[in-house]
Design a protein around this motif. Sequence first.
Motif, PDB file in Angstrom:
ATOM      1  N   ASP A   1      15.075  52.297  67.882  1.00  0.00           N
ATOM      2  CA  ASP A   1      14.354  51.159  67.334  1.00  0.00           C
ATOM      3  C   ASP A   1      13.708  51.467  65.986  1.00  0.00           C
ATOM      4  O   ASP A   1      13.011  50.633  65.443  1.00  0.00           O
ATOM      5  N   TYR A   2      13.952  52.643  65.431  1.00  0.00           N
ATOM      6  CA  TYR A   2      13.429  52.989  64.115  1.00  0.00           C
ATOM      7  C   TYR A   2      14.409  52.494  63.056  1.00  0.00           C
ATOM      8  O   TYR A   2      15.585  52.842  63.096  1.00  0.00           O
ATOM      9  N   PRO A   3      13.939  51.690  62.098  1.00  0.00           N
ATOM     10  CA  PRO A   3      14.850  51.248  61.035  1.00  0.00           C
ATOM     11  C   PRO A   3      15.278  52.436  60.155  1.00  0.00           C
ATOM     12  O   PRO A   3      14.565  53.442  60.053  1.00  0.00           O
ATOM     13  N   THR A   4      16.418  52.295  59.551  1.00  0.00           N
ATOM     14  CA  THR A   4      16.947  53.350  58.695  1.00  0.00           C
ATOM     15  C   THR A   4      15.970  53.711  57.590  1.00  0.00           C
ATOM     16  O   THR A   4      15.782  54.891  57.276  1.00  0.00           O
ATOM     17  N   SER A   5      15.310  52.721  57.013  1.00  0.00           N
ATOM     18  CA  SER A   5      14.369  53.003  55.919  1.00  0.00           C
ATOM     19  C   SER A   5      13.203  53.871  56.396  1.00  0.00           C
ATOM     20  O   SER A   5      12.751  54.761  55.663  1.00  0.00           O
ATOM     21  N   ALA A   6      12.726  53.673  57.619  1.00  0.00           N
ATOM     22  CA  ALA A   6      11.641  54.494  58.161  1.00  0.00           C
ATOM     23  C   ALA A   6      12.117  55.923  58.390  1.00  0.00           C
ATOM     24  O   ALA A   6      11.401  56.888  58.094  1.00  0.00           O
ATOM     25  N   ARG A   7      13.334  56.050  58.892  1.00  0.00           N
ATOM     26  CA  ARG A   7      13.893  57.395  59.089  1.00  0.00           C
ATOM     27  C   ARG A   7      14.076  58.107  57.752  1.00  0.00           C
ATOM     28  O   ARG A   7      13.750  59.279  57.617  1.00  0.00           O
ATOM     29  N   ALA A   8      14.587  57.387  56.758  1.00  0.00           N
ATOM     30  CA  ALA A   8      14.798  57.995  55.431  1.00  0.00           C
ATOM     31  C   ALA A   8      13.470  58.415  54.806  1.00  0.00           C
ATOM     32  O   ALA A   8      13.361  59.506  54.246  1.00  0.00           O
ATOM     33  N   GLU A   9      12.470  57.566  54.915  1.00  0.00           N
ATOM     34  CA  GLU A   9      11.156  57.883  54.365  1.00  0.00           C
ATOM     35  C   GLU A   9      10.587  59.142  55.018  1.00  0.00           C
ATOM     36  O   GLU A   9      10.032  60.015  54.348  1.00  0.00           O
ATOM     37  N   TYR A  10      10.712  59.255  56.322  1.00  0.00           N
ATOM     38  CA  TYR A  10      10.247  60.441  57.045  1.00  0.00           C
ATOM     39  C   TYR A  10      10.982  61.682  56.551  1.00  0.00           C
ATOM     40  O   TYR A  10      10.368  62.714  56.282  1.00  0.00           O
ATOM     41  N   VAL A  11      12.310  61.582  56.438  1.00  0.00           N
ATOM     42  CA  VAL A  11      13.108  62.738  56.009  1.00  0.00           C
ATOM     43  C   VAL A  11      12.736  63.150  54.583  1.00  0.00           C
ATOM     44  O   VAL A  11      12.571  64.338  54.305  1.00  0.00           O
ATOM     45  N   PHE A  12      12.559  62.179  53.680  1.00  0.00           N
ATOM     46  CA  PHE A  12      12.172  62.519  52.300  1.00  0.00           C
ATOM     47  C   PHE A  12      10.827  63.234  52.271  1.00  0.00           C
ATOM     48  O   PHE A  12      10.658  64.238  51.588  1.00  0.00           O
ATOM     49  N   GLY A  13       9.844  62.730  53.016  1.00  0.00           N
ATOM     50  CA  GLY A  13       8.534  63.366  53.061  1.00  0.00           C
ATOM     51  C   GLY A  13       8.598  64.753  53.674  1.00  0.00           C
ATOM     52  O   GLY A  13       7.975  65.696  53.187  1.00  0.00           O
ATOM     53  N   CYS A  14       9.366  64.867  54.736  1.00  0.00           N
ATOM     54  CA  CYS A  14       9.541  66.158  55.404  1.00  0.00           C
ATOM     55  C   CYS A  14      10.192  67.174  54.465  1.00  0.00           C
ATOM     56  O   CYS A  14       9.783  68.333  54.400  1.00  0.00           O
ATOM     57  N   MET A  15      11.187  66.723  53.716  1.00  0.00           N
ATOM     58  CA  MET A  15      11.863  67.622  52.784  1.00  0.00           C
ATOM     59  C   MET A  15      10.926  68.072  51.664  1.00  0.00           C
ATOM     60  O   MET A  15      10.987  69.220  51.229  1.00  0.00           O
ATOM     61  N   LYS A  16      10.068  67.190  51.199  1.00  0.00           N
ATOM     62  CA  LYS A  16       9.090  67.576  50.178  1.00  0.00           C
ATOM     63  C   LYS A  16       8.197  68.687  50.694  1.00  0.00           C
ATOM     64  O   LYS A  16       7.827  69.591  49.956  1.00  0.00           O
ATOM     65  N   ALA A  17       7.856  68.624  51.967  1.00  0.00           N
ATOM     66  CA  ALA A  17       6.960  69.613  52.567  1.00  0.00           C
ATOM     67  C   ALA A  17       7.683  70.905  52.958  1.00  0.00           C
ATOM     68  O   ALA A  17       7.051  71.956  53.060  1.00  0.00           O
ATOM     69  N   ASN A  18       9.001  70.830  53.154  1.00  0.00           N
ATOM     70  CA  ASN A  18       9.736  71.979  53.691  1.00  0.00           C
ATOM     71  C   ASN A  18      10.845  72.498  52.779  1.00  0.00           C
ATOM     72  O   ASN A  18      11.670  73.285  53.214  1.00  0.00           O
ATOM     73  N   GLY A  19      10.860  72.054  51.555  1.00  0.00           N
ATOM     74  CA  GLY A  19      11.903  72.492  50.638  1.00  0.00           C
ATOM     75  C   GLY A  19      13.038  71.495  50.601  1.00  0.00           C
ATOM     76  O   GLY A  19      13.333  70.837  51.597  1.00  0.00           O
ATOM     77  N   GLU A  20      13.635  71.378  49.476  1.00  0.00           N
ATOM     78  CA  GLU A  20      14.700  70.391  49.291  1.00  0.00           C
ATOM     79  C   GLU A  20      16.058  71.093  49.320  1.00  0.00           C
ATOM     80  O   GLU A  20      16.723  71.236  48.312  1.00  0.00           O
ATOM     81  N   SER A  21      16.421  71.510  50.515  1.00  0.00           N
ATOM     82  CA  SER A  21      17.675  72.236  50.699  1.00  0.00           C
ATOM     83  C   SER A  21      18.519  71.545  51.756  1.00  0.00           C
ATOM     84  O   SER A  21      18.054  70.638  52.455  1.00  0.00           O
ATOM     85  N   ARG A  22      19.734  71.984  51.871  1.00  0.00           N
ATOM     86  CA  ARG A  22      20.632  71.444  52.898  1.00  0.00           C
ATOM     87  C   ARG A  22      20.053  71.709  54.286  1.00  0.00           C
ATOM     88  O   ARG A  22      20.115  70.853  55.169  1.00  0.00           O
ATOM     89  N   GLN A  23      19.479  72.879  54.472  1.00  0.00           N
ATOM     90  CA  GLN A  23      18.882  73.218  55.759  1.00  0.00           C
ATOM     91  C   GLN A  23      17.719  72.280  56.091  1.00  0.00           C
ATOM     92  O   GLN A  23      17.580  71.832  57.221  1.00  0.00           O
ATOM     93  N   SER A  24      16.905  71.953  55.090  1.00  0.00           N
ATOM     94  CA  SER A  24      15.775  71.056  55.359  1.00  0.00           C
ATOM     95  C   SER A  24      16.247  69.640  55.691  1.00  0.00           C
ATOM     96  O   SER A  24      15.601  68.949  56.482  1.00  0.00           O
TER      97      SER A  24
END
Length: 113
Positions: A25-48
Amino acid sequence: MLRPIVAVWVLAGTAVSVRAQEVNDYPTSARAEYVFGCMKANGESRQSIEQCSCSIDVVASIIPYDRYITAETVLSMSQVRGNLGGQFRSSEQAANALNDLRRAQAEAEVRCF
């Protein structure tokens, strides 16, 4: 004779699709926003990307989207100065929503990172 079998397959496929939508039930935009924020905090790599995508999937499997939005709103509004922000910092309902999100994120940390 072939038509009833086709109808059963169509109905079965529809039932599986509906169940998947109920769980997701999570819209794609909410998932993308979470992933972008998470990547900022954890490095912008393929692994992140992999870890952060896994993380939102785990969070989404634990708490429903409306509860996630409540927790995100509490996080945002608790940073506001004054009485308005204070209401979000001291409310039991707000604290419970935040705790739910933090527990889901802790579980995601264990499973994905």
